[in-house]
Write an enzyme that holds these catalytic residues in place. Sequence first.
Site, PDB file in Angstrom:
ATOM      1  N   ASP A  24       0.861  -1.180   0.000  1.00 21.63           N
ATOM      2  CA  ASP A  24       0.000   0.000   0.000  1.00 21.63           C
ATOM      3  C   ASP A  24       0.899   1.232   0.000  1.00 21.63           C
ATOM      4  O   ASP A  24       1.897   1.275   0.732  1.00 21.63           O
ATOM      5  CB  ASP A  24      -0.916   0.042   1.220  1.00 21.63           C
ATOM      6  CG  ASP A  24      -1.947   1.165   1.110  1.00 21.63           C
ATOM      7  OD1 ASP A  24      -3.004   0.929   0.500  1.00 21.63           O
ATOM      8  OD2 ASP A  24      -1.674   2.277   1.592  1.00 21.63           O
ATOM      9  N   GLU A  26       0.831   5.626   0.068  1.00 24.07           N
ATOM     10  CA  GLU A  26       0.164   6.921   0.135  1.00 24.07           C
ATOM     11  C   GLU A  26       0.973   7.869  -0.738  1.00 24.07           C
ATOM     12  O   GLU A  26       2.202   7.736  -0.853  1.00 24.07           O
ATOM     13  CB  GLU A  26       0.074   7.428   1.569  1.00 24.07           C
ATOM     14  CG  GLU A  26      -0.641   6.483   2.536  1.00 24.07           C
ATOM     15  CD  GLU A  26      -2.061   6.170   2.150  1.00 24.07           C
ATOM     16  OE1 GLU A  26      -2.697   7.014   1.487  1.00 24.07           O
ATOM     17  OE2 GLU A  26      -2.542   5.075   2.498  1.00 24.07           O
ATOM     18  N   HIS A 165      -6.261   4.745   5.596  1.00 26.46           N
ATOM     19  CA  HIS A 165      -5.564   5.726   4.768  1.00 26.46           C
ATOM     20  C   HIS A 165      -4.134   5.996   5.244  1.00 26.46           C
ATOM     21  O   HIS A 165      -3.562   7.047   4.934  1.00 26.46           O
ATOM     22  CB  HIS A 165      -6.344   7.040   4.660  1.00 26.46           C
ATOM     23  CG  HIS A 165      -7.650   6.887   3.941  1.00 26.46           C
ATOM     24  ND1 HIS A 165      -7.741   6.423   2.641  1.00 26.46           N
ATOM     25  CD2 HIS A 165      -8.929   7.105   4.342  1.00 26.46           C
ATOM     26  CE1 HIS A 165      -9.008   6.383   2.271  1.00 26.46           C
ATOM     27  NE2 HIS A 165      -9.749   6.785   3.287  1.00 26.46           N
ATOM     28  N   ASP A 170      -3.560  -0.027   6.085  1.00 27.25           N
ATOM     29  CA  ASP A 170      -4.275  -0.537   4.917  1.00 27.25           C
ATOM     30  C   ASP A 170      -3.629  -1.809   4.374  1.00 27.25           C
ATOM     31  O   ASP A 170      -4.328  -2.705   3.895  1.00 27.25           O
ATOM     32  CB  ASP A 170      -4.333   0.537   3.832  1.00 27.25           C
ATOM     33  CG  ASP A 170      -5.330   1.645   4.163  1.00 27.25           C
ATOM     34  OD1 ASP A 170      -6.044   1.524   5.180  1.00 27.25           O
ATOM     35  OD2 ASP A 170      -5.393   2.628   3.406  1.00 27.25           O
TER      36      ASP A 170
END
Length: 219
Positions: A24, A26, A165, A170
């Site tokens: 994951d 961001e 998030h 996540d």
Amino acid sequence: MNGAGNEVAAGAESLRSLEYVVVDVETTGGGAGRGDRVTEIAAIRVRGTGEVLEEFTTLVNPERPIPPFITRLTNITDEMVRDAPRFGEIAEEVRRLLTGGVFVAHNVAFDWAFLHHELERATGTGLEGRRLCTVKLARRVVPEVASRSLGALSEYFGIENDARHRAFGDARATVEILMRLLERVEGYEIKSWAELEKLLASRRRRRKRSALPRSIENI
């Protein structure tokens, strides 16, 4: 003889015998090819049996400002990433962790695109290999759920995620979802990677559309 006969043919490996790297990221925005950069990454290497082999997570200095709406979503600020490593400093560690595993993400095209661009920028070579999207797989094997978002599937399977998030929260939730999806896949008598690819490549039956306006359907 070269011993190749002892190797399992590509695609014939059982899903439980494979290793998966659940990723994951961001980012500063949605455009991997338009200058947006990674601000945080998490990668969890796990066997198909559920055994976690390795975990890696870090904030990343994107070398550009983080837009306010992204900070509101992720709670990652410019101050938090100012002293974090730039992607080039972690590129080889990321590649090592990904090598030989199936790249897994919830909406895999997004995470794959960002890491491909970051690795290509840092090392001159992008990503290659197998990938698996838990959104796409959920559409096939969890037909009773209307939404296949990470939050919706987490709620459906009873998976807690106190760090929504954020990359590590996540990624951990996606690991749990992956394991539940592999259990569902076995219910379809699908056991090998080749059989899974065939399932994902097959055309889904479309739902009949109602003549009623969507707003009325949802009442």
